[in-house]
Design an enzyme around this catalytic site. Structure first.
Site, mmCIF file in Angstrom:
data_model
loop_
_atom_site.group_PDB
_atom_site.id
_atom_site.type_symbol
_atom_site.label_atom_id
_atom_site.label_comp_id
_atom_site.label_asym_id
_atom_site.label_seq_id
_atom_site.Cartn_x
_atom_site.Cartn_y
_atom_site.Cartn_z
ATOM 1 N N HIS A 406 0.848 -1.203 0.000
ATOM 2 C CA HIS A 406 0.000 0.000 0.000
ATOM 3 C C HIS A 406 0.882 1.252 0.000
ATOM 4 O O HIS A 406 1.901 1.306 0.711
ATOM 5 C CB HIS A 406 -0.921 -0.007 1.226
ATOM 6 C CG HIS A 406 -1.893 1.132 1.252
ATOM 7 N ND1 HIS A 406 -2.854 1.325 0.284
ATOM 8 C CD2 HIS A 406 -2.054 2.145 2.163
ATOM 9 C CE1 HIS A 406 -3.562 2.382 0.585
ATOM 10 N NE2 HIS A 406 -3.098 2.899 1.723
ATOM 11 N N ASP A 423 -3.729 9.014 3.443
ATOM 12 C CA ASP A 423 -3.911 7.595 3.118
ATOM 13 C C ASP A 423 -5.236 7.452 2.385
ATOM 14 O O ASP A 423 -6.288 7.845 2.907
ATOM 15 C CB ASP A 423 -3.906 6.763 4.405
ATOM 16 C CG ASP A 423 -3.893 5.262 4.127
ATOM 17 O OD1 ASP A 423 -4.112 4.867 2.958
ATOM 18 O OD2 ASP A 423 -3.680 4.501 5.075
ATOM 19 N N CYS A 474 -4.001 2.762 -5.144
ATOM 20 C CA CYS A 474 -3.384 3.554 -4.066
ATOM 21 C C CYS A 474 -2.190 4.364 -4.575
ATOM 22 O O CYS A 474 -1.984 5.507 -4.167
ATOM 23 C CB CYS A 474 -2.980 2.651 -2.914
ATOM 24 S SG CYS A 474 -1.806 1.351 -3.381
#
Length: 515
Positions: A406, A423, A474
């Site tokens: 991630h 995030d 991501c």
């Protein structure tokens, strides 16, 4: 005894030798047989005194005596204690009579003064005229004549009051005063009947339209910007501006701030809405779409598509495959794209913030120590010689953070004095915040030799940001966070923009230029 005898004979000889024709004998006085002492002082002392008349008769009367001859004060004899008591009682009676008379006179004059003062004050109140600007449009000349007549009559009445005061002081007759002042009041009332009304502030209706326009309070003024304000309000504002010091000071400060703002705009031109919002979403042309499609084809997998010389990163067709839909971004694509963002800022510094972009290996190196933090391992990454600028001059510093599978983005926001963590899945990592806080303190200490306190800096986990809705975008979210933040605009994209951003990023890498 001999000395005395000799002196005695000597005095006798002097007496005998003196002339017998003295003044006493000349006046026919009898001869005195007794011998006088011949000594001058003795004879002067013992000689009988002449009268004043006889002494004055010796001198001829040449000039008359104009000064009055003062006789000696007569001394009263026999002034006993009884006479003293009589005199004191007489003086006391006189004093009491004087007090009684003085009190009576004082009461009389006080009463008379109050009555006169009251009468004069009433008369003056009637004579006093208020001067106000009252315009009678129907007959202005008549009003002026009446005003002149009233003023003259007022002067005559005031002079009459003064004359009456003198007569009062002379005669002292209260009845005459009252009658005269009644007559004065009557004349004053007659004069007041000719005065224009000052209590009712009413101006008679003008007969012509031209006169009405001259008296209007809403006259237009070409010099005023706001013509909707009434004329009297404009005059009020102008007078307030002239006399109010605080208002003038405030206007000066506003003008100064406007000049500063204008100077700042010249140095930092405002971004156009088209450049700030539309530019990140500008669609690709047909040629750009064809170029990206050829790079994604299987025939280009083993080809070297571009090489970034400054970072020495080579991008092949296989590396660029990560930008195809559903793939995870790799380090080469992320690092070369961040380098392009920095070059974009250098080419157009007026459009973008001054930023620094660390590559994907920085954070791994920073936290690779035994205690989870090692500044020495990245100490030489930010030297002035290597970067060409000072890291501490940047407004924002971007650090990619990779967590196994991630991608996240950390930001040292020096401009706003806070640490930010973005995030796309809404995660939180306090270790990243602590490592960045230590790093900036050590960096300032190492480069500038200064100690700074970042305990007051805010640690912000950005919540209001675009979120990913799948498990493979991501990396694209992370590089677009950096792209929009370096532009100084909000994160105004969504998950639906990811396919477009993938194609746009591939196009920018192939041309080695970020738009």
């Amino acid at each position: 005894m001999g000395a005395l005898t000799s002196s005695h004979h000597k005095r006798d000889a002097e007496f005998q030798s003196s002339s017998p024709s003295g003044s006493r004998y000349a006046n026919g006085h009898p001869h005195i047989s007794k011998k006088l002492k011949s000594s001058s002082w003795y004879s002067t002392l013992m000689a009988p005194k002449e009268s004043s008349v006889s002494r004055l008769s010796r001198y001829p009367q040449v000039t008359p005596i104009f000064r009055e001859i003062h006789a000696p004060c007569r001394v009263l004899k026999g002034f006993t204690a009884k006479s003293k008591r009589l005199d004191s009682s007489r003086s006391e009676n006189i004093r009491q009579k004087r007090n009684i008379f003085g009190n009576w006179m004082g009461n009389f004059f006080r009463t008379w003064y109050k009555s006169v003062k009251k009468a004069v004050a009433g008369s003056r109140k009637l004579v006093k005229f208020e001067k106000e600007d009252v315009t009678d449009v129907d007959d202005a000349q008549t009003v002026n004549d009446d005003n002149a007549a009233s003023e003259d009559s007022g002067v005559e009445e005031i002079s009459m009051v003064e004359d009456e005061r003198e007569d009062i002081n002379k005669s002292g007759e209260l009845q005459d005063i009252i009658s005269k002042f009644r007559r004065l009041d009557q004349e004053t009332e007659e004069n007041i009947s000719f005065q224009p009304s000052t209590s009712a502030r009413v101006v008679s209706q003008p007969r012509d339209r031209k006169t009405l326009d001259t008296l209007s309070l809403n006259q237009p003024d070409d010099s005023d910007v706001d013509a909707s304000l009434p004329y009297h309000m404009k005059l009020l504002n102008e007078s307030a501006e002239k006399h109010d010091i605080s208002l003038r000071r405030l206007r000066y400060e506003i003008k100064l701030q406007e000049q500063k703002k204008a100077s700042y705009k010249q140095l930092h031109p405002a971004k156009k809405e088209e450049d700030a919002v539309i530019e990140p979403f500008r669609p690709l042309t047909e040629d750009e779409k064809e170029m990206v499609a050829n790079a994604f084809s299987n025939s280009s997998r083993r080809k070297v598509l571009v090489t970034h010389e400054n970072s020495n990163i080579t991008v092949t067709g296989e590396v660029l495959q990560c930008l195809r839909p559903g793939a995870w971004l790799n380090d080469e694509v992320i690092n070369v794209y961040l380098e392009l963002l920095k070059e974009r800022e250098n080419k157009e510094p007026e459009k973008f913030l001054k930023c620094h972009f660390f590559n994907t290996f920085f954070y791994k190196k920073l936290v690779s120590g035994n205690f989870g933090y090692d500044y020495k391992s990245v100490r030489r990454w930010t030297t002035q010689r290597k970067l060409g600028y000072s890291l501490l001059e940047c407004d924002k510093i971007f650090i990619p953070v990779h967590k196994e599978t991630h991608w996240c983005l950390a930001v040292i926001n020096k401009k706003e004095e806070k640490f930010q963590y973005l995030d796309s899945l809404g995660g939180v990592d306090k270790q990243v915040m602590g490592a960045l806080a230590k790093y900036i303190v050590d960096e300032v200490k190492d480069k500038n030799g200064e100690d700074i306190d970042v305990s007051s800096w805010k640690q912000e986990y950005v919540k209001d940001l675009p979120k990913q809705e799948n498990g493979f975008d991501c990396g694209v979210f992370m590089i677009k966070y950096a792209d929009f933040y370096s532009r100084g605009v909000d994160l105004c994209f969504k998950q639906e923009h990811m396919p477009y951003f993938r194609l746009r990023t591939a196009k920018e890498i192939l041309r080695l230029r970020a738009d």
